[in-house]
Scaffold this active site. Sequence first.
Site, PDB file in Angstrom:
ATOM      1  N   ARG A  67       0.833  -1.212   0.000  1.00 55.09           N
ATOM      2  CA  ARG A  67       0.000   0.000   0.000  1.00 55.09           C
ATOM      3  C   ARG A  67       0.862   1.254   0.000  1.00 55.09           C
ATOM      4  O   ARG A  67       0.509   2.264  -0.606  1.00 55.09           O
ATOM      5  CB  ARG A  67      -0.973  -0.033   1.172  1.00 55.09           C
ATOM      6  CG  ARG A  67      -2.074  -1.056   0.870  1.00 55.09           C
ATOM      7  CD  ARG A  67      -3.048  -1.199   1.976  1.00 55.09           C
ATOM      8  NE  ARG A  67      -3.634   0.067   2.380  1.00 55.09           N
ATOM      9  CZ  ARG A  67      -4.156   0.278   3.576  1.00 55.09           C
ATOM     10  NH1 ARG A  67      -4.152  -0.677   4.474  1.00 55.09           N
ATOM     11  NH2 ARG A  67      -4.685   1.428   3.870  1.00 55.09           N
ATOM     12  N   GLN A  99     -10.754   9.509   7.800  1.00 53.65           N
ATOM     13  CA  GLN A  99     -10.442   8.129   8.192  1.00 53.65           C
ATOM     14  C   GLN A  99      -9.342   7.576   7.287  1.00 53.65           C
ATOM     15  O   GLN A  99      -8.839   6.489   7.517  1.00 53.65           O
ATOM     16  CB  GLN A  99     -11.685   7.252   8.050  1.00 53.65           C
ATOM     17  CG  GLN A  99     -12.833   7.691   8.931  1.00 53.65           C
ATOM     18  CD  GLN A  99     -14.118   6.991   8.515  1.00 53.65           C
ATOM     19  OE1 GLN A  99     -14.419   5.889   8.956  1.00 53.65           O
ATOM     20  NE2 GLN A  99     -14.891   7.635   7.657  1.00 53.65           N
ATOM     21  N   ASN A 100      -9.001   8.329   6.241  1.00 55.73           N
ATOM     22  CA  ASN A 100      -8.036   7.820   5.266  1.00 55.73           C
ATOM     23  C   ASN A 100      -6.618   7.944   5.808  1.00 55.73           C
ATOM     24  O   ASN A 100      -6.274   8.925   6.475  1.00 55.73           O
ATOM     25  CB  ASN A 100      -8.160   8.575   3.941  1.00 55.73           C
ATOM     26  CG  ASN A 100      -9.538   8.394   3.330  1.00 55.73           C
ATOM     27  OD1 ASN A 100     -10.259   7.480   3.715  1.00 55.73           O
ATOM     28  ND2 ASN A 100      -9.904   9.252   2.406  1.00 55.73           N
ATOM     29  N   HIS A 117      -7.429   7.587  11.742  1.00 52.24           N
ATOM     30  CA  HIS A 117      -6.952   6.197  11.746  1.00 52.24           C
ATOM     31  C   HIS A 117      -5.457   6.090  11.474  1.00 52.24           C
ATOM     32  O   HIS A 117      -4.975   5.016  11.129  1.00 52.24           O
ATOM     33  CB  HIS A 117      -7.754   5.367  10.737  1.00 52.24           C
ATOM     34  CG  HIS A 117      -9.201   5.214  11.122  1.00 52.24           C
ATOM     35  ND1 HIS A 117     -10.179   4.765  10.263  1.00 52.24           N
ATOM     36  CD2 HIS A 117      -9.832   5.461  12.306  1.00 52.24           C
ATOM     37  CE1 HIS A 117     -11.346   4.737  10.897  1.00 52.24           C
ATOM     38  NE2 HIS A 117     -11.169   5.171  12.128  1.00 52.24           N
ATOM     39  N   THR A 191     -17.849   7.595   2.680  1.00 53.23           N
ATOM     40  CA  THR A 191     -17.654   6.664   3.803  1.00 53.23           C
ATOM     41  C   THR A 191     -18.891   5.809   4.015  1.00 53.23           C
ATOM     42  O   THR A 191     -20.015   6.301   3.904  1.00 53.23           O
ATOM     43  CB  THR A 191     -17.227   7.406   5.092  1.00 53.23           C
ATOM     44  OG1 THR A 191     -17.144   6.467   6.165  1.00 53.23           O
ATOM     45  CG2 THR A 191     -18.156   8.537   5.464  1.00 53.23           C
TER      46      THR A 191
HETATM   47  C1  BJW Z   1     -17.585   6.816  -3.106  1.00 55.61           C
HETATM   48  C2  BJW Z   1     -16.789   6.789  -4.215  1.00 55.61           C
HETATM   49  C3  BJW Z   1     -16.623   8.009  -4.842  1.00 55.61           C
HETATM   50  C4  BJW Z   1     -16.804   4.820  -3.519  1.00 55.61           C
HETATM   51  N1  BJW Z   1     -17.230   9.089  -4.358  1.00 55.61           N
HETATM   52  N2  BJW Z   1     -18.207   7.800  -2.570  1.00 55.61           N
HETATM   53  C5  BJW Z   1     -19.746   0.446  17.982  1.00 55.61           C
HETATM   54  C6  BJW Z   1     -20.595  -0.433  17.334  1.00 55.61           C
HETATM   55  C7  BJW Z   1     -20.094  -1.546  16.682  1.00 55.61           C
HETATM   56  C8  BJW Z   1     -18.726  -1.818  16.644  1.00 55.61           C
HETATM   57  C9  BJW Z   1     -17.878  -0.933  17.272  1.00 55.61           C
HETATM   58  C10 BJW Z   1     -18.395   0.167  17.938  1.00 55.61           C
HETATM   59  N3  BJW Z   1     -17.372   0.861  18.446  1.00 55.61           N
HETATM   60  C11 BJW Z   1     -16.214   0.226  18.116  1.00 55.61           C
HETATM   61  C12 BJW Z   1     -16.491  -0.871  17.418  1.00 55.61           C
HETATM   62  C13 BJW Z   1     -15.473  -1.839  16.872  1.00 55.61           C
HETATM   63  C14 BJW Z   1     -14.838  -1.373  15.597  1.00 55.61           C
HETATM   64  C15 BJW Z   1     -15.906  -1.207  14.559  1.00 55.61           C
HETATM   65  O1  BJW Z   1     -16.384  -0.140  14.261  1.00 55.61           O
HETATM   66  N4  BJW Z   1     -16.271  -2.306  13.927  1.00 55.61           N
HETATM   67  C16 BJW Z   1     -17.296  -2.260  12.885  1.00 55.61           C
HETATM   68  C17 BJW Z   1     -16.759  -2.999  11.655  1.00 55.61           C
HETATM   69  C18 BJW Z   1     -18.585  -2.796  13.420  1.00 55.61           C
HETATM   70  N5  BJW Z   1     -14.078  -0.124  15.814  1.00 55.61           N
HETATM   71  C19 BJW Z   1     -12.853  -0.135  16.263  1.00 55.61           C
HETATM   72  O2  BJW Z   1     -12.270  -1.181  16.527  1.00 55.61           O
HETATM   73  C20 BJW Z   1     -12.184   1.203  16.492  1.00 55.61           C
HETATM   74  N6  BJW Z   1     -11.627   1.233  17.776  1.00 55.61           N
HETATM   75  C21 BJW Z   1     -12.362   1.401  18.883  1.00 55.61           C
HETATM   76  O3  BJW Z   1     -13.532   1.694  18.846  1.00 55.61           O
HETATM   77  O4  BJW Z   1     -11.672   1.246  20.029  1.00 55.61           O
HETATM   78  C22 BJW Z   1     -12.368   1.165  21.260  1.00 55.61           C
HETATM   79  C23 BJW Z   1     -11.332   1.003  22.335  1.00 55.61           C
HETATM   80  C24 BJW Z   1     -11.326   1.879  23.398  1.00 55.61           C
HETATM   81  C25 BJW Z   1     -10.365   1.728  24.388  1.00 55.61           C
HETATM   82  C26 BJW Z   1      -9.419   0.713  24.301  1.00 55.61           C
HETATM   83  C27 BJW Z   1      -9.428  -0.150  23.219  1.00 55.61           C
HETATM   84  C28 BJW Z   1     -10.408  -0.011  22.223  1.00 55.61           C
HETATM   85  C29 BJW Z   1     -11.009   1.389  15.549  1.00 55.61           C
HETATM   86  C30 BJW Z   1     -11.423   1.395  14.131  1.00 55.61           C
HETATM   87  C31 BJW Z   1     -10.198   1.516  13.230  1.00 55.61           C
HETATM   88  C32 BJW Z   1     -10.586   1.222  11.802  1.00 55.61           C
HETATM   89  N7  BJW Z   1      -9.459   0.982  11.040  1.00 55.61           N
HETATM   90  C33 BJW Z   1      -9.615   0.720   9.634  1.00 55.61           C
HETATM   91  C34 BJW Z   1      -8.421  -0.095   9.186  1.00 55.61           C
HETATM   92  C35 BJW Z   1      -7.260   0.747   8.921  1.00 55.61           C
HETATM   93  C36 BJW Z   1      -6.349  -0.154   8.225  1.00 55.61           C
HETATM   94  C37 BJW Z   1      -5.735   0.459   7.055  1.00 55.61           C
HETATM   95  O5  BJW Z   1      -6.207   1.400   6.408  1.00 55.61           O
HETATM   96  O6  BJW Z   1      -4.757  -0.124   6.788  1.00 55.61           O
HETATM   97  O7  BJW Z   1      -9.784   1.929   8.907  1.00 55.61           O
HETATM   98  S1  BJW Z   1     -11.050  -0.187   9.167  1.00 55.61           S
HETATM   99  C38 BJW Z   1     -11.267   0.544   7.606  1.00 55.61           C
HETATM  100  O8  BJW Z   1     -12.600   1.074   7.634  1.00 55.61           O
HETATM  101  C39 BJW Z   1     -10.289   1.735   7.570  1.00 55.61           C
HETATM  102  C40 BJW Z   1     -11.224   2.858   7.160  1.00 55.61           C
HETATM  103  O9  BJW Z   1     -10.682   4.090   7.580  1.00 55.61           O
HETATM  104  C41 BJW Z   1     -12.519   2.495   7.825  1.00 55.61           C
HETATM  105  C42 BJW Z   1     -13.723   3.169   7.279  1.00 55.61           C
HETATM  106  O10 BJW Z   1     -13.976   2.753   5.982  1.00 55.61           O
HETATM  107  P1  BJW Z   1     -14.527   3.809   4.923  1.00 55.61           P
HETATM  108  O11 BJW Z   1     -13.563   4.895   4.753  1.00 55.61           O
HETATM  109  O12 BJW Z   1     -15.912   4.183   5.273  1.00 55.61           O
HETATM  110  O13 BJW Z   1     -14.453   2.947   3.564  1.00 55.61           O
HETATM  111  P2  BJW Z   1     -15.503   1.927   2.933  1.00 55.61           P
HETATM  112  O14 BJW Z   1     -14.786   1.153   1.893  1.00 55.61           O
HETATM  113  O15 BJW Z   1     -16.201   1.169   3.977  1.00 55.61           O
HETATM  114  O16 BJW Z   1     -16.613   2.841   2.255  1.00 55.61           O
HETATM  115  C43 BJW Z   1     -16.348   3.644   1.136  1.00 55.61           C
HETATM  116  C44 BJW Z   1     -17.642   4.316   0.717  1.00 55.61           C
HETATM  117  O17 BJW Z   1     -17.335   5.218  -0.319  1.00 55.61           O
HETATM  118  C45 BJW Z   1     -18.700   3.345   0.173  1.00 55.61           C
HETATM  119  O18 BJW Z   1     -19.946   3.646   0.788  1.00 55.61           O
HETATM  120  C46 BJW Z   1     -18.751   3.643  -1.328  1.00 55.61           C
HETATM  121  O19 BJW Z   1     -20.053   3.564  -1.884  1.00 55.61           O
HETATM  122  C47 BJW Z   1     -18.279   5.062  -1.356  1.00 55.61           C
HETATM  123  N8  BJW Z   1     -17.603   5.448  -2.577  1.00 55.61           N
HETATM  124  N9  BJW Z   1     -16.334   5.472  -4.388  1.00 55.61           N
HETATM  125  C48 BJW Z   1     -18.011   8.956  -3.233  1.00 55.61           C
HETATM  126  N10 BJW Z   1     -15.875   8.086  -5.969  1.00 55.61           N
END
Ligand code: BJW
Length: 243
Positions: A67, A99-100, A117, A191
């Site tokens: 990446r 988040q990027n 992130h 997102t």
């Molecule tokens: C377009 C387009 C164009 C396409 N124009 N649009 C509450 C409820 C449920 C679960 C949890 C909760 N709270 C916490 C959790 C757990 C977890 C979580 O959320 N899990 C879910 C999957 C349910 N969260 C965590 O673990 C977080 N930590 C935390 O809460 O810690 C608590 C804690 C406290 C104290 C001690 C210990 C812990 C951390 C989350 C970190 C997320 N990291 C990632 C990975 C990074 C890795 C990397 O990049 O290498 O970050 S996950 C991944 O998803 C990445 C992204 O930043 C993130 C969000 O994704 P994003 O950006 O929304 O992308 P996509 O692909 O999902 O969506 C793209 C969108 O764009 C789509 O809708 C397309 O249609 C659209 N699109 N082209 C406009 N041209």
Amino acid sequence: MDPLAPPDLDGDTRLLVLTGAGVSAESGIPTFRDANGLWEQHRVEDVASPEGFAADPALVWRFYSLRREAAAQIVPNAGHAALADVERRLGDRFLLATQNVDGLHRVAGSERLVEMHGNLFTSRCAGCDRPPFEDRVAHHGTLPRCDRCGGLLRPHIVWFGEALDPAVLARIDAFIAGCKGKRWIFLAAGTSGAVYPAAGLVDRCRRLGAETVLVNLEAPENVRSFGRVVTGRSGDVLPRLLR
Ligand code: BJW
Ligand code: ZN
């Protein structure tokens, strides 16, 4: 109403923007959920979690090294540019929470920026508290080690199950607190609203009186939380919406 009518950003209005992978899609970076959350048959949770790193650090470094190499070739698009332009107009009335991890907002000129992130081109030591440092190297083959303690280096990325940096959250909280009693807008772009805590921002801002706007290619999970939804590519929509 013209779906691309710009929101009123007059004298005292504040703007909090949340971006996700969709904003970088037109620069050529694949989104997470487009690939079904898979990289080379591995679930993203397995290469982007502390458990995954403990089990196979070489695999995790391969994922991030590829990446780094890909992102280093890529340039910002019109969506990134529109956000940098509106920041120049609004100054401290603007904050961009992304988040990027690809760093493209900064390349495009955004300065009032929080990387929720982490950053792809930053590493830190998994073994000592040496501060995170810029690292653009693709670590293929050997595992990178800390030159202070000999521990393993890791990407400075917030993985699943890890807490976000409290300083990052505090900056967003402070901006939201500064919006109290003012007119303000929360704008999310590109997102899926699937990952917390970022996905919860819209509900919080709306409760606190923000107008809420979403720009996305398709309706994501939390679409009903938004007062206004503009469907389209962020590189097309943001320059017109923020003109
Ligand atoms: C377009 C387009 C164009 C396409 N124009 N649009 C509450 C409820 C449920 C679960 C949890 C909760 N709270 C916490 C959790 C757990 C977890 C979580 O959320 N899990 C879910 C999957 C349910 N969260 C965590 O673990 C977080 N930590 C935390 O809460 O810690 C608590 C804690 C406290 C104290 C001690 C210990 C812990 C951390 C989350 C970190 C997320 N990291 C990632 C990975 C990074 C890795 C990397 O990049 O290498 O970050 S996950 C991944 O998803 C990445 C992204 O930043 C993130 C969000 O994704 P994003 O950006 O929304 O992308 P996509 O692909 O999902 O969506 C793209 C969108 O764009 C789509 O809708 C397309 O249609 C659209 N699109 N082209 C406009 N041209
Ligand atoms: Zn160390």
